[in-house]
Design a protein around this motif. Sequence first.
Motif, PDB file in Angstrom:
ATOM      1  N   ALA A 261       0.827  -1.203   0.000  1.00 19.31           N
ATOM      2  CA  ALA A 261       0.000   0.000   0.000  1.00 19.31           C
ATOM      3  C   ALA A 261       0.863   1.255   0.000  1.00 19.31           C
ATOM      4  CB  ALA A 261      -0.943  -0.007   1.204  1.00 19.31           C
ATOM      5  N   SER A 262       1.986   1.200   0.721  1.00 15.47           N
ATOM      6  CA  SER A 262       2.886   2.344   0.778  1.00 15.47           C
ATOM      7  C   SER A 262       3.513   2.608  -0.593  1.00 15.47           C
ATOM      8  CB  SER A 262       3.988   2.090   1.819  1.00 15.47           C
ATOM      9  OG  SER A 262       4.947   3.122   1.800  1.00 15.47           O
ATOM     10  N   VAL A 263       3.907   1.531  -1.290  1.00 21.58           N
ATOM     11  CA  VAL A 263       4.497   1.683  -2.621  1.00 21.58           C
ATOM     12  C   VAL A 263       3.475   2.280  -3.587  1.00 21.58           C
ATOM     13  CG1 VAL A 263       5.526   0.471  -4.574  1.00 21.58           C
ATOM     14  CG2 VAL A 263       6.097  -0.212  -2.240  1.00 21.58           C
ATOM     15  N   ALA A 264       2.237   1.789  -3.524  1.00 20.94           N
ATOM     16  CA  ALA A 264       1.194   2.298  -4.409  1.00 20.94           C
ATOM     17  C   ALA A 264       0.923   3.782  -4.130  1.00 20.94           C
ATOM     18  CB  ALA A 264      -0.083   1.483  -4.234  1.00 20.94           C
ATOM     19  N   PHE A 265       0.902   4.160  -2.859  1.00 23.73           N
ATOM     20  CA  PHE A 265       0.670   5.550  -2.475  1.00 23.73           C
ATOM     21  C   PHE A 265       1.782   6.448  -3.020  1.00 23.73           C
ATOM     22  CE2 PHE A 265       1.042   9.212   0.329  1.00 23.73           C
ATOM     23  CZ  PHE A 265      -0.268   9.614   0.501  1.00 23.73           C
ATOM     24  N   GLU A 266       3.048   5.998  -2.858  1.00 21.30           N
ATOM     25  CA  GLU A 266       4.178   6.792  -3.333  1.00 21.30           C
ATOM     26  C   GLU A 266       4.183   6.891  -4.852  1.00 21.30           C
ATOM     27  OE1 GLU A 266       6.256   8.611  -1.636  1.00 21.30           O
ATOM     28  OE2 GLU A 266       5.238   8.050   0.231  1.00 21.30           O
ATOM     29  N   ALA A 267       3.716   5.854  -5.524  1.00 24.14           N
ATOM     30  CA  ALA A 267       3.677   5.886  -6.987  1.00 24.14           C
ATOM     31  C   ALA A 267       2.705   6.954  -7.482  1.00 24.14           C
ATOM     32  CB  ALA A 267       3.283   4.509  -7.532  1.00 24.14           C
ATOM     33  N   VAL A 268       1.528   7.015  -6.861  1.00 26.01           N
ATOM     34  CA  VAL A 268       0.545   8.029  -7.255  1.00 26.01           C
ATOM     35  C   VAL A 268       1.071   9.427  -6.921  1.00 26.01           C
ATOM     36  CG1 VAL A 268      -1.801   8.877  -6.890  1.00 26.01           C
ATOM     37  CG2 VAL A 268      -1.371   6.415  -6.975  1.00 26.01           C
ATOM     38  N   LYS A 269       1.718   9.541  -5.781  1.00 22.89           N
ATOM     39  CA  LYS A 269       2.294  10.833  -5.385  1.00 22.89           C
ATOM     40  C   LYS A 269       3.358  11.281  -6.371  1.00 22.89           C
ATOM     41  CE  LYS A 269       4.541  13.051  -1.406  1.00 22.89           C
ATOM     42  NZ  LYS A 269       5.061  12.819  -0.019  1.00 22.89           N
ATOM     43  N   ALA A 270       4.237  10.349  -6.771  1.00 23.85           N
ATOM     44  CA  ALA A 270       5.288  10.677  -7.732  1.00 23.85           C
ATOM     45  C   ALA A 270       4.702  10.985  -9.101  1.00 23.85           C
ATOM     46  CB  ALA A 270       6.283   9.510  -7.834  1.00 23.85           C
ATOM     47  N   GLY A 271       3.662  10.248  -9.498  1.00 25.37           N
ATOM     48  CA  GLY A 271       3.020  10.508 -10.778  1.00 25.37           C
ATOM     49  C   GLY A 271       2.367  11.874 -10.829  1.00 25.37           C
ATOM     50  N   THR A 272       1.780  12.284  -9.715  1.00 26.10           N
ATOM     51  CA  THR A 272       1.169  13.611  -9.649  1.00 26.10           C
ATOM     52  C   THR A 272       2.231  14.708  -9.765  1.00 26.10           C
ATOM     53  OG1 THR A 272      -0.597  12.732  -8.223  1.00 26.10           O
ATOM     54  CG2 THR A 272      -0.291  15.124  -8.259  1.00 26.10           C
ATOM     55  N   MET A 294      -6.876 -10.974   0.414  1.00 23.89           N
ATOM     56  CA  MET A 294      -7.881 -10.152  -0.253  1.00 23.89           C
ATOM     57  C   MET A 294      -8.143  -8.872   0.543  1.00 23.89           C
ATOM     58  SD  MET A 294      -8.422 -11.727  -3.018  1.00 23.89           S
ATOM     59  CE  MET A 294      -9.748 -10.722  -3.643  1.00 23.89           C
ATOM     60  N   ASP A 295      -8.107  -8.976   1.872  1.00 16.50           N
ATOM     61  CA  ASP A 295      -8.250  -7.775   2.694  1.00 16.50           C
ATOM     62  C   ASP A 295      -7.088  -6.817   2.457  1.00 16.50           C
ATOM     63  OD1 ASP A 295     -10.577  -8.758   3.749  1.00 16.50           O
ATOM     64  OD2 ASP A 295      -9.674  -9.494   5.608  1.00 16.50           O
ATOM     65  N   GLU A 296      -5.877  -7.367   2.289  1.00 15.32           N
ATOM     66  CA  GLU A 296      -4.714  -6.531   2.003  1.00 15.32           C
ATOM     67  C   GLU A 296      -4.887  -5.786   0.686  1.00 15.32           C
ATOM     68  OE1 GLU A 296      -0.121  -7.620   2.182  1.00 15.32           O
ATOM     69  OE2 GLU A 296      -1.023  -8.170   0.254  1.00 15.32           O
ATOM     70  N   LEU A 297      -5.457  -6.463  -0.322  1.00 15.10           N
ATOM     71  CA  LEU A 297      -5.695  -5.818  -1.607  1.00 15.10           C
ATOM     72  C   LEU A 297      -6.679  -4.667  -1.456  1.00 15.10           C
ATOM     73  CD1 LEU A 297      -5.136  -5.880  -4.644  1.00 15.10           C
ATOM     74  CD2 LEU A 297      -7.082  -7.433  -4.885  1.00 15.10           C
ATOM     75  N   GLY A 298      -7.726  -4.887  -0.648  1.00 12.04           N
ATOM     76  CA  GLY A 298      -8.665  -3.801  -0.377  1.00 12.04           C
ATOM     77  C   GLY A 298      -7.998  -2.621   0.298  1.00 12.04           C
ATOM     78  N   LYS A 299      -7.014  -2.917   1.170  1.00  8.75           N
ATOM     79  CA  LYS A 299      -6.289  -1.853   1.854  1.00  8.75           C
ATOM     80  C   LYS A 299      -5.467  -1.033   0.860  1.00  8.75           C
ATOM     81  CE  LYS A 299      -2.348  -1.117   4.901  1.00  8.75           C
ATOM     82  NZ  LYS A 299      -1.241  -1.761   5.653  1.00  8.75           N
TER      83      LYS A 299
END
Length: 394
Positions: A261-272, A294-299
């Motif tokens: 989740a942290s990697v995904a968050f940073e990716a969107v931040k960097a893309g912005t 599956m709960d982790e994916l939702g997170k």
Amino acid sequence: MIWLWVALAIVLVAVVLTVALVVPRRRRPPAPPEPGVDYRPGVGDDAEVPRDTPTRSVGTVAELPVEDVLAPPAEELVAPPAVETPEPTAGRLLRLRARLARSQSGLGRGLLAVLSRDRLDEDAWEQIEESLLTADVGVGATSEIVERLRNRTKVLGTRSPAELRALLSEELVTALLPELDRSLHTLPVAGRPAVVMVVGVNGTGKTTTCGKLARVLVADGRTVLLGAADTFRAAAADQLQTWGARVGAETVRGPEGGDPASVAFEAVKAGTAAGVDTVLIDTAGRLHTKVGLMDELGKVKRVVEKQGPVDETLLVLDATTGQNGLTQARVFTEVVDVTGIVLTKLDGTAKGGIVISVQRELGVPVKLIGLGEGADDLAPFDPQQFVEALLGEA
């Protein structure tokens, strides 16, 4: 008295002479061999360079070639990979239809052979129904297609191969729900990039699909940033980064085993911050039966949505799994609200009817299909072209 001392002296001399003659003399150790004379080369002193070996003077070194004086570089410079220009996606499915036809035309030929009989009795309709079921069309869709075909052949009285082929094509296209929106939402909205999450079970070719999807977006004029949120599979981030480098796309990655989740968050931040059009996030493969995963994916999705909504959630399905893919699709749709399906491996032993059953059961459109292992073998799905390939040449 004098004679006594003389006698003792004689006895001592006799004892000394006896000892000298009886006890063997100890031999002295042999002298060390003289170096370099009749001995094995490279042993002992012979292996060393004599201290009086002539040395090179400054003038001598100056006269040597440059390559003999300068030490070789510690590390050779590696040229960056050349950025490729992917082929346009417009008409790509049409160009790849031959691959689809090779594996799917058996269904089309079988149906057309039965429909072109002089008399369509119950046995013939049962064969048509069996062919559709074998192709993973699904029970509900098969019943509807057969019923409509029976009614139309009776009413219209069609018998020529061309008419029957057109009739069957219409029914299959209708079953593929052409009215569904199959566009990819990959344009930036309100100053932020579009976010596309790619999810699926293990072994469906998800990371490879992410790389190919990046090429699709670049071919359509988008700028892309990749997020390697699969932090658990060895070399997954390296694989994704290699795909991105081939089209000039940056990749945001984290430590192995880190929080996806942290990697995904940073990716969107960097893309912005970079102002790209699309951020493409690859997630780890997981079995739909594992509640914790599956709960982790939702997170992951919830964390990403703190910066804005996820525009597309694409589920990658292996077309060769047939009806088993439906169960996977249902669970993933419940957890992350899947907006589109990517069907891979349709050029192999897959049965094309899975496209119909997936869309019918879930109401989720198939947006992309994989038709090979090449870098540009991922194509936008078009129902009409798909059916044409399914039925083969007229």
